[in-house]
Design an enzyme around this catalytic site. Structure first.
Site, short mmCIF file in Angstrom:
data_model
loop_
_atom_site.label_atom_id
_atom_site.label_comp_id
_atom_site.label_asym_id
_atom_site.label_seq_id
_atom_site.Cartn_x
_atom_site.Cartn_y
_atom_site.Cartn_z
N ASP A 1 0.79 -1.24 0.00
CA ASP A 1 0.00 0.00 0.00
C ASP A 1 0.82 1.29 0.00
O ASP A 1 0.54 2.21 0.79
CB ASP A 1 -0.97 0.00 1.20
CG ASP A 1 -2.01 -1.11 1.13
OD1 ASP A 1 -1.99 -1.88 0.17
OD2 ASP A 1 -2.83 -1.21 2.07
N LYS B 1 -6.88 -5.06 -3.04
CA LYS B 1 -7.65 -5.64 -1.94
C LYS B 1 -8.61 -4.61 -1.38
O LYS B 1 -8.38 -3.41 -1.51
CB LYS B 1 -6.70 -6.15 -0.85
CG LYS B 1 -5.82 -5.05 -0.32
CD LYS B 1 -4.82 -5.56 0.68
CE LYS B 1 -3.97 -4.42 1.18
NZ LYS B 1 -4.72 -3.37 1.88
N CYS C 1 -2.26 -2.90 7.59
CA CYS C 1 -2.11 -3.82 6.44
C CYS C 1 -0.83 -4.64 6.48
O CYS C 1 -0.82 -5.79 6.08
CB CYS C 1 -2.28 -3.05 5.15
SG CYS C 1 -4.00 -2.48 4.98
C1 VGL Z 1 -4.84 0.53 5.67
C2 VGL Z 1 -6.49 1.32 7.05
C3 VGL Z 1 -7.43 1.21 6.05
C4 VGL Z 1 -3.41 0.17 5.50
C5 VGL Z 1 -5.77 0.41 4.65
O1 VGL Z 1 -2.91 0.14 4.34
O2 VGL Z 1 -2.74 -0.11 6.52
N1 VGL Z 1 -5.22 0.97 6.87
N2 VGL Z 1 -7.05 0.75 4.84
#
Ligand code: VGL
Ligand code: ZN
Length: 218
Positions: A20, A118, A163
């Protein structure tokens, strides 16, 4: 700039999972992670040591159940009980095909083989790159990694306590060796989530390493 390139690690068995690295998790983004941009050069350098890299991308429909804005009277960072369990309500982030969902333009991993998107199901979140938050729906990544002969998953990216941690725990549960590269990650740290995440990872046998500790294993 390429000086003193890291040796290539053993191909196939060691996979770098980059989680991410998207604009909405950068300073100024919709769900900003403090100093999240600092992971980019560290990951670029690390990735040169791996012949096999997989990226993930948080990728939500605008109607996603994890967005506080989709629940009347709810504010970001509150908890909400959903059919699959307790869910943090987040600011609207990483909406499919928006600039905030794009990977950081300075992330240079040209040899990355796979991008796992995802969180695309409207009614269930997915912090983990392996299993959605209902703890039942696989993304297919475990099967992919087994098919290509992966044994050890090395994890970097954002956010350490969401994540990255969920992916690390699920990778262990799927039978892989797992190392989280702590200086290639940054955390959200909501109500002690970072300390809890490291405790759970350590209890599950996830190794906590630093980028400079990664040496050639071939
Ligand atoms: C994430 C919160 C919501 C992350 C993704 O990448 O850690 N955290 N969506
Ligand atoms: Zn998300």
């Amino acid at each position: 700039m390429r000086n003193d390139p890291l040796p290539k690690m053993k191909p196939v068995e060691d996979v770098l999972l980059v989680v991410d690295v998207q604009y909405d998790f950068m300073p100024g983004g919709a769900l900003a992670v403090a100093n999240g941009d600092e992971v980019v050069p560290v990951i670029n350098r690390l990735a040169r040591a791996f012949s096999h890299v997989v990226l993930t991308q948080d990728w939500h429909p605008r109607s996603h159940v994890s967005f506080a804005a989709n629940h009347a009277g709810r504010e970001p960072f509150e908890m909400m009980t959903l059919p699959y369990g307790e869910q943090v309500l987040w600011p609207v982030h990483c909406v499919q095909d928006t600039p905030g969902a794009a990977l950081h333009r300075d992330l240079h991993v040209p040899h990355a083989r796979l991008v796992v998107r995802k969180g695309h199901h409207g009614h269930v979140d997915s912090y983990s790159a392996f299993l959605e938050a209902d703890r039942a729906t696989p993304t297919g990544l475990a099967g992919y990694l087994r098919d290509v002969g992966a044994k050890h998953v090395w994890i970097a990216g954002l956010a350490t306590d969401y994540c990255v941690a969920w992916s690390a725990l699920d990778a262990r549960a799927a039978g892989f060796e797992v190392s989280v590269i702590e200086d290639a990650c940054r955390a959200i740290d909501l109500n002690g989530s970072l300390g809890r995440a490291w405790e759970e990872m350590s209890a599950a046998g996830v190794a906590r390493v630093r980028a400079n500790d990664i040496k050639e294993t071939a």
